[in-house]
Design a protein around this motif. Structure first.
Motif, PDB file in Angstrom:
ATOM      1  N   ALA A  43      47.895  44.554  59.352  1.00 23.83           N
ATOM      2  CA  ALA A  43      49.075  44.521  58.487  1.00 23.83           C
ATOM      3  C   ALA A  43      48.945  46.659  58.901  1.00 23.83           C
ATOM      4  CB  ALA A  43      49.060  44.738  56.795  1.00 23.83           C
ATOM      5  N   LEU A  44      47.588  46.824  58.811  1.00 20.60           N
ATOM      6  CA  LEU A  44      47.296  48.560  58.478  1.00 20.60           C
ATOM      7  C   LEU A  44      48.368  49.227  60.345  1.00 20.60           C
ATOM      8  CD1 LEU A  44      44.719  49.170  57.012  1.00 20.60           C
ATOM      9  CD2 LEU A  44      46.859  49.526  55.791  1.00 20.60           C
ATOM     10  N   ALA A  45      47.690  48.559  60.829  1.00 19.33           N
ATOM     11  CA  ALA A  45      47.919  48.456  62.798  1.00 19.33           C
ATOM     12  C   ALA A  45      49.641  48.886  62.759  1.00 19.33           C
ATOM     13  CB  ALA A  45      47.172  47.709  63.518  1.00 19.33           C
ATOM     14  N   SER A  46      50.325  48.032  62.038  1.00 19.61           N
ATOM     15  CA  SER A  46      51.429  47.636  62.596  1.00 19.61           C
ATOM     16  C   SER A  46      52.304  48.593  61.587  1.00 19.61           C
ATOM     17  CB  SER A  46      52.024  46.293  61.366  1.00 19.61           C
ATOM     18  OG  SER A  46      51.806  45.344  62.246  1.00 19.61           O
ATOM     19  N   ALA A  47      51.969  49.890  60.696  1.00 21.85           N
ATOM     20  CA  ALA A  47      52.603  50.824  60.261  1.00 21.85           C
ATOM     21  C   ALA A  47      53.304  51.613  61.311  1.00 21.85           C
ATOM     22  CB  ALA A  47      51.529  51.746  59.215  1.00 21.85           C
ATOM     23  N   THR A  48      54.061  52.242  60.533  1.00 19.67           N
ATOM     24  CA  THR A  48      54.947  52.830  61.213  1.00 19.67           C
ATOM     25  C   THR A  48      55.459  55.030  60.850  1.00 19.67           C
ATOM     26  OG1 THR A  48      57.048  52.816  59.929  1.00 19.67           O
ATOM     27  CG2 THR A  48      56.520  51.155  62.237  1.00 19.67           C
ATOM     28  N   GLY A  49      55.669  55.536  61.319  1.00 20.43           N
ATOM     29  CA  GLY A  49      55.453  56.595  61.354  1.00 20.43           C
ATOM     30  C   GLY A  49      54.452  57.694  60.906  1.00 20.43           C
ATOM     31  N   LEU A  50      54.349  58.384  60.133  1.00 26.77           N
ATOM     32  CA  LEU A  50      53.886  59.489  60.566  1.00 26.77           C
ATOM     33  C   LEU A  50      52.166  58.750  60.336  1.00 26.77           C
ATOM     34  CD1 LEU A  50      51.483  62.352  60.617  1.00 26.77           C
ATOM     35  CD2 LEU A  50      53.070  62.746  58.230  1.00 26.77           C
ATOM     36  N   ARG A 100      53.302  51.590  50.593  1.00 30.11           N
ATOM     37  CA  ARG A 100      53.701  50.323  50.979  1.00 30.11           C
ATOM     38  C   ARG A 100      52.731  49.781  52.063  1.00 30.11           C
ATOM     39  NH1 ARG A 100      58.653  52.783  50.712  1.00 30.11           N
ATOM     40  NH2 ARG A 100      58.281  53.444  53.918  1.00 30.11           N
ATOM     41  N   THR A 101      52.617  50.401  52.763  1.00 24.84           N
ATOM     42  CA  THR A 101      51.958  49.992  53.661  1.00 24.84           C
ATOM     43  C   THR A 101      50.601  50.185  53.587  1.00 24.84           C
ATOM     44  OG1 THR A 101      52.955  51.376  55.159  1.00 24.84           O
ATOM     45  CG2 THR A 101      50.208  50.677  56.332  1.00 24.84           C
ATOM     46  N   VAL A 102      49.854  50.215  52.688  1.00 19.06           N
ATOM     47  CA  VAL A 102      48.340  49.572  51.483  1.00 19.06           C
ATOM     48  C   VAL A 102      48.746  48.818  50.941  1.00 19.06           C
ATOM     49  CG1 VAL A 102      47.094  50.412  50.050  1.00 19.06           C
ATOM     50  CG2 VAL A 102      47.308  52.046  52.158  1.00 19.06           C
ATOM     51  N   LEU A 103      49.733  48.328  50.148  1.00 17.28           N
ATOM     52  CA  LEU A 103      50.016  47.094  49.140  1.00 17.28           C
ATOM     53  C   LEU A 103      50.228  45.538  50.620  1.00 17.28           C
ATOM     54  CD1 LEU A 103      52.559  49.099  46.642  1.00 17.28           C
ATOM     55  CD2 LEU A 103      49.982  48.380  46.409  1.00 17.28           C
ATOM     56  N   ALA A 125      43.249  43.622  43.931  1.00 20.76           N
ATOM     57  CA  ALA A 125      44.177  44.285  44.049  1.00 20.76           C
ATOM     58  C   ALA A 125      45.429  45.416  42.722  1.00 20.76           C
ATOM     59  CB  ALA A 125      45.470  43.363  44.191  1.00 20.76           C
ATOM     60  N   ARG A 126      45.354  44.798  41.654  1.00 23.81           N
ATOM     61  CA  ARG A 126      45.596  45.842  41.179  1.00 23.81           C
ATOM     62  C   ARG A 126      45.132  47.328  40.347  1.00 23.81           C
ATOM     63  NH1 ARG A 126      43.337  47.105  36.526  1.00 23.81           N
ATOM     64  NH2 ARG A 126      41.470  45.533  36.575  1.00 23.81           N
ATOM     65  N   LYS A 127      43.770  47.115  40.653  1.00 19.43           N
ATOM     66  CA  LYS A 127      42.442  48.293  40.870  1.00 19.43           C
ATOM     67  C   LYS A 127      43.282  49.327  41.526  1.00 19.43           C
ATOM     68  CE  LYS A 127      39.146  46.538  39.323  1.00 19.43           C
ATOM     69  NZ  LYS A 127      37.015  45.810  39.130  1.00 19.43           N
ATOM     70  N   ILE A 128      43.770  49.298  43.503  1.00 20.78           N
ATOM     71  CA  ILE A 128      44.286  49.471  44.556  1.00 20.78           C
ATOM     72  C   ILE A 128      45.525  49.725  43.920  1.00 20.78           C
ATOM     73  CG2 ILE A 128      44.688  48.929  47.263  1.00 20.78           C
ATOM     74  CD1 ILE A 128      42.730  47.539  47.064  1.00 20.78           C
ATOM     75  N   THR A 129      46.460  49.320  43.161  1.00 19.78           N
ATOM     76  CA  THR A 129      47.787  49.627  43.053  1.00 19.78           C
ATOM     77  C   THR A 129      47.561  50.777  41.365  1.00 19.78           C
ATOM     78  OG1 THR A 129      48.423  47.722  43.612  1.00 19.78           O
ATOM     79  CG2 THR A 129      49.726  48.661  42.172  1.00 19.78           C
ATOM     80  N   GLU A 130      46.858  50.845  40.286  1.00 20.05           N
ATOM     81  CA  GLU A 130      46.536  51.549  40.324  1.00 20.05           C
ATOM     82  C   GLU A 130      45.955  52.444  41.022  1.00 20.05           C
ATOM     83  OE1 GLU A 130      44.100  49.877  36.817  1.00 20.05           O
ATOM     84  OE2 GLU A 130      45.758  48.909  36.382  1.00 20.05           O
TER      85      GLU A 130
END
Length: 135
Positions: A43-50, A100-103, A125-130
């Motif tokens: 999923a991280l490798a699929s990120a776009t933009g900067l 969005r990429t991290v989530l 996942a909740r801790k990461i979102t926070e």
């Protein structure tokens, strides 16, 4: 790509993103941590933009060597908040892209099981979102 990030800024972004996947993998230690790491990394490798360009670089300088989940969280959760603060200041659209990429990576890491993620994965996942939203 008009935004120029320092080497330290790039390390912070990579530590935050790949660290989030590492935390999800560590939280799934009783399940399928290798699958969580693989799906999250894809999923991280699929990120776009900067964000995609930064995450595609070799993660030189990234330290994700905690002896425990707590030590890893001590490195990663502040890096998530710092990355969001940095991007909100310098490129708000990229801050949204990074979040969005991290989530998506976190969700991909959590979906390695049939059905709902375990309570441990859901809590991580909740801790990461926070941490992302603390900036």
């Amino acid at each position: 790509m008009s935004l120029t990030l320092s080497n330290q800024d790039r390390i912070t972004l990579r530590t935050a993103a790949y660290g989030a996947v590492s935390l999800m993998s560590a939280a799934d230690a009783a399940g399928r941590p290798h699958r969580a790491a693989t799906h999250g990394s894809i999923a991280l490798a699929s990120a776009t933009g900067l964000v995609g360009h930064v995450l595609a670089e070799w993660p030189k300088g990234v330290n994700l060597r905690g002896k425990s989940v707590a030590e890893l969280a001590d490195l990663v959760l502040p890096a998530l908040t710092a990355a969001m603060s940095l991007l909100k200041r310098q490129a708000p659209a990229e801050a949204d892209n990074f979040r969005r990429t991290v989530l998506v990576a976190v969700e991909a890491a959590a979906r390695t099981h049939q059905g709902q993620p375990s309570p441990t994965l859901a809590d991580m996942a909740r801790k990461i979102t926070e941490a992302l939203d603390a900036a």
